[in-house]
Write a protein that holds these residues in place. Structure first.
Motif, PDB file in Angstrom:
ATOM      1  N   GLU A  32      24.465  33.200  57.753  1.00  0.00           N
ATOM      2  CA  GLU A  32      23.191  32.681  58.264  1.00  0.00           C
ATOM      3  C   GLU A  32      22.478  33.727  59.115  1.00  0.00           C
ATOM      4  O   GLU A  32      21.282  33.980  58.961  1.00  0.00           O
TER       5      GLU A  32
ATOM      6  N   GLN B  16      10.445  29.708  61.277  1.00  0.00           N
ATOM      7  CA  GLN B  16      11.652  28.960  60.912  1.00  0.00           C
ATOM      8  C   GLN B  16      12.600  28.822  62.097  1.00  0.00           C
ATOM      9  O   GLN B  16      13.785  28.528  61.939  1.00  0.00           O
ATOM     10  N   GLY B  17      12.084  29.089  63.289  1.00  0.00           N
ATOM     11  CA  GLY B  17      12.872  28.837  64.486  1.00  0.00           C
ATOM     12  C   GLY B  17      13.888  29.913  64.824  1.00  0.00           C
ATOM     13  O   GLY B  17      14.873  29.650  65.512  1.00  0.00           O
TER      14      GLY B  17
ATOM     15  N   LEU C  83      16.768  29.485  54.581  1.00  0.00           N
ATOM     16  CA  LEU C  83      16.328  29.801  55.940  1.00  0.00           C
ATOM     17  C   LEU C  83      15.597  28.600  56.548  1.00  0.00           C
ATOM     18  O   LEU C  83      15.755  28.284  57.719  1.00  0.00           O
ATOM     19  N   ALA C  84      14.796  27.940  55.705  1.00  0.00           N
ATOM     20  CA  ALA C  84      14.000  26.805  56.190  1.00  0.00           C
ATOM     21  C   ALA C  84      14.872  25.585  56.453  1.00  0.00           C
ATOM     22  O   ALA C  84      14.641  24.843  57.409  1.00  0.00           O
TER      23      ALA C  84
ATOM     24  N   GLU D  67       7.369  30.898  70.581  1.00  0.00           N
ATOM     25  CA  GLU D  67       7.087  30.450  69.213  1.00  0.00           C
ATOM     26  C   GLU D  67       8.341  29.951  68.476  1.00  0.00           C
ATOM     27  O   GLU D  67       8.326  28.878  67.890  1.00  0.00           O
ATOM     28  N   HIS D  68       9.420  30.750  68.517  1.00  0.00           N
ATOM     29  CA  HIS D  68      10.577  30.375  67.705  1.00  0.00           C
ATOM     30  C   HIS D  68      11.255  29.108  68.208  1.00  0.00           C
ATOM     31  O   HIS D  68      11.928  28.421  67.453  1.00  0.00           O
TER      32      HIS D  68
ATOM     33  N   ARG E  49       9.985  33.623  62.566  1.00  0.00           N
ATOM     34  CA  ARG E  49       9.744  32.876  63.810  1.00  0.00           C
ATOM     35  C   ARG E  49       9.356  31.433  63.507  1.00  0.00           C
ATOM     36  O   ARG E  49       9.779  30.512  64.199  1.00  0.00           O
TER      37      ARG E  49
ATOM     38  N   ARG F 232      17.687  25.466  57.667  1.00  0.00           N
ATOM     39  CA  ARG F 232      18.441  25.601  58.914  1.00  0.00           C
ATOM     40  C   ARG F 232      17.538  25.661  60.139  1.00  0.00           C
ATOM     41  O   ARG F 232      17.984  26.001  61.232  1.00  0.00           O
ATOM     42  N   ARG F 233      16.268  25.326  59.943  1.00  0.00           N
ATOM     43  CA  ARG F 233      15.366  25.358  61.087  1.00  0.00           C
ATOM     44  C   ARG F 233      15.828  24.346  62.128  1.00  0.00           C
ATOM     45  O   ARG F 233      16.085  23.194  61.812  1.00  0.00           O
TER      46      ARG F 233
ATOM     47  N   ALA G 220       9.192  26.208  67.002  1.00  0.00           N
ATOM     48  CA  ALA G 220       9.287  26.092  65.547  1.00  0.00           C
ATOM     49  C   ALA G 220      10.295  25.032  65.126  1.00  0.00           C
ATOM     50  O   ALA G 220      10.193  24.472  64.043  1.00  0.00           O
ATOM     51  N   THR G 221      11.278  24.737  65.986  1.00  0.00           N
ATOM     52  CA  THR G 221      12.279  23.732  65.617  1.00  0.00           C
ATOM     53  C   THR G 221      11.628  22.358  65.435  1.00  0.00           C
ATOM     54  O   THR G 221      12.189  21.499  64.778  1.00  0.00           O
TER      55      THR G 221
ATOM     56  N   ARG H 172       5.018  24.835  59.427  1.00  0.00           N
ATOM     57  CA  ARG H 172       3.744  25.562  59.398  1.00  0.00           C
ATOM     58  C   ARG H 172       3.476  26.182  58.038  1.00  0.00           C
ATOM     59  O   ARG H 172       4.360  26.747  57.417  1.00  0.00           O
TER      60      ARG H 172
ATOM     61  N   PRO I 124      21.530  25.972  65.262  1.00  0.00           N
ATOM     62  CA  PRO I 124      22.027  27.296  65.634  1.00  0.00           C
ATOM     63  C   PRO I 124      22.575  27.995  64.392  1.00  0.00           C
ATOM     64  O   PRO I 124      23.207  27.361  63.550  1.00  0.00           O
ATOM     65  N   ARG I 125      22.271  29.288  64.266  1.00  0.00           N
ATOM     66  CA  ARG I 125      22.735  30.028  63.092  1.00  0.00           C
ATOM     67  C   ARG I 125      23.944  30.858  63.448  1.00  0.00           C
ATOM     68  O   ARG I 125      23.956  31.552  64.451  1.00  0.00           O
TER      69      ARG I 125
END
Lengths: 264, 297
Positions: B155, B173-174, A105-106, A75-76, B171, A108-109, A79-80, A84, A112-113
């Motif tokens: 982050e 949000q990746g 948070l959104a 899923e994650h 999830r 940076r979808r 998500a990139t 949704r 890489p964090r």
């Protein structure tokens, strides 16, 4: 943009509760398509959306988003590519965190964090601009905990979060169903506005026939885990609730029974 | 009197790191992580054994920190990769650590009497032992708070906070929520073990039983900190945890002074925590929330 190829999804296989939620479903969506997905309770609409998003794996078939085979991706990782919005307004935002943290948070979808600051001052200005554009009075509430906002506001924020990084595909899962009619209408028109401005590819699940007809360039109807109607182009423009009900009866051999749909 | 408060403050400062560790798992990740009962002893055991075999006490304490992080990693993997419920994952690691701690100690208890500890350096500077503990405790807590204030603003830190709040959204949000849970548990248990190492050097022994009930002490301190010292911003919230740990120690010192038998302490703490956790329900019962109907709703 989205290619779903002959997928099957079975819940509780091999038990008395076995439920075939999706049977041999295939969809091909082009860039810029806005598909509305309609169907009764248990037709498989949300299951289909969740399979595309990777919440569930599929038992058979493949899913391809923007040229990438995502069938096996968690899923994650999918998500990139996706934006949704969920039916439950509580589900799309972190209620104990403040508005700007949610947006950050959104933003940076797909990136890489690391150990950089979670929010920069430059972003804050952007958020204020985007929010004032929405005209919900949220531009002065960047430091408000999202949990203190109304369902409609939270849904608007979730929508913004889903589109702030342009997604390859936007998935809307009955995202106005839990809102009162007036708020639902506002959120829906905001949805339409964001989709047009950003030229997004969208799949929107709805229980409301009128909305399914009014929005988008293509309408899919599901029944018992199958897609039974696929109406697009000029044909879709001419569609009315009555003609849709008639075509549903012809395609499924049943009458459309779904109280929420009939009432709305 | 002053002596009692001084003792309570120094002990509270050492337990503050443990409290912050419990706060990370219990409040930020929303997991009741029982690993801490084992990792506090692990920290103490590693430090005691390392000092006994002649390592520098600061290096020994550093190894304790790493040991605690490893314990957190195990619980994290059990919970995320093997999908064992969080509470049970913690219990499994805690039980496993009991044997490991006995191995590390070699026996049920290891004395550090007359050995060099992290506090010795400060004593050489002319400080009395209890002041040395307070100074070092204060320094460590300050470093930990500053580090976490920075970390939870990054982050990754924001992603960890959001994971405890709404994993579905995270999830979407990746973000890999499993990784975030593991990082959180690693940091949490690292801090708990660090606390254990400093406590052992303060009391000059490590004992295999010393972790029993520590989660409840941690929770009590978290709750006391939140209730008494508020949580207006993030820095104050972290500071309030240290204040909570100190206040807890002062309360305990007083009830002991008032004549409570030390054997009854854990019962007292458990009841206090149960009441504190039930407070919202008790409040509602005594004072039912008034329902107001607004026009136009």
């Amino acid at each position: 943009m989205l290619k779903v190829d002959r997928i099957y999804k079975v819940f509780n296989p091999g038990t008395v509760n076995q439920k075939i939620a999706l049977r041999d479903v295939s969809i091909q969506m082009e860039e810029g398509d806005f598909v509305t997905l309609i169907g009764g309770n248990g037709a498989g609409k949300s299951t289909l959306l969740n399979c595309v998003a990777g919440v569930y794996g599929v038992d058979k078939g493949t899913i391809n988003i923007a040229g990438t085979d995502v069938t096996k991706l968690p899923e994650h990782k999918r998500a990139t590519m996706l934006g949704r919005v969920f039916q439950n307004p509580m589900m799309g935002t972190a209620s104990d965190m403040i508005l700007e943290e949610n947006l950050a948070l959104a933003l940076r979808r797909g990136q890489p964090r690391g150990l950089k600051w979670g929010i920069t001052n430059k972003e804050r200005e952007t958020y204020r601009q985007i929010l004032s554009h929405l005209d919900l009075g949220l531009e002065d509430r960047l430091h408000t905990k999202v949990g203190l906002l109304s369902g409609g506001q939270r849904q608007a924020i979730t929508l913004l979060m889903a589109t702030i990084k342009k997604p390859k595909l936007l998935l809307l899962d009955e995202h106005t169903a839990a809102l009162d009619p007036k708020t639902a209408e506002r959120v829906l028109s905001m949805t339409d506005q964001l989709i047009n401005e950003n030229n997004l590819t969208v799949m929107m699940v709805t229980h409301n026939m009128r909305d399914a007809i009014k929005f988008g360039n293509r309408l899919l109807m599901m029944h018992d885990g199958r897609i039974i109607l696929d109406i697009k182009g000029d044909e879709k423009k001419k569609l009315t609730v009555e003609s849709l009900l008639k075509r549903f009866g012809a395609a499924s051999g049943e009458e459309f029974t779904y109280d929420r749909t009939l009432l709305s | 009197m002053l002596e009692i408060i001084k003792g309570a403050v120094s002990l509270g400062l050492l337990w503050a790191m443990m409290t912050i560790g419990v706060y990370i798992s219990y409040r930020i990740l929303a997991i009741a992580d029982l690993t801490v009962e084992g990792s506090i002893t692990l920290g103490a055991a590693i430090a005691a054994q390392a000092i006994t075999i002649g390592l520098n006490p600061y290096i020994a304490t550093g190894i304790s920190l790493l040991g605690g992080m490893a314990a957190g990693l195990v619980t994290g993997l059990l919970h995320t990769k093997l999908r064992i419920p969080a509470l049970l994952s913690g219990i499994l690691t805690m039980i496993a650590l009991y044997s490991i701690n006995l191995r590390v100690l070699g026996k049920a208890s290891l004395s550090l009497l007359r050995m060099e500890t992290v506090y010795t350096v400060f004593e050489r500077l002319g400080l009395e032992f209890s002041w040395a503990v307070i100074v070092l405790g204060f320094l460590s807590v300050s470093i930990v708070i500053c580090f976490l204030y920075w970390f939870f603003g990054t982050e990754i830190g924001c992603a960890i906070r959001a994971t405890g709040n709404n994993p579905n959204m995270v999830r979407a949000q990746g973000i890999n929520t499993n990784t975030m849970i593991i990082i959180g548990l690693v940091i949490s248990n690292g801090l708990v073990a660090l606390s254990g190492a400093l406590i052992a050097q303060n009391q000059t022994f490590a004992d295999v039983q010393m972790g029993t009930g520590s989660i409840v002490i941690g929770l009590a301190s978290v709750i006391i900190g939140e209730v008494l010292f508020g949580k207006r911003n993030y820095f104050l919230r972290l500071t309030s945890l240290a204040m909570g740990a100190i206040t807890y120690r002062i309360i305990i010192a007083f009830v002991l002074k008032l004549g409570m038998h030390s054997n009854d302490l854990k019962l007292f703490t458990a009841i206090t925590v149960a009441i504190a956790l039930a407070l919202p329900i008790i409040k509602d019962y005594l004072n039912p929330p008034k329902i107001t109907v607004e026009e136009g709703e």
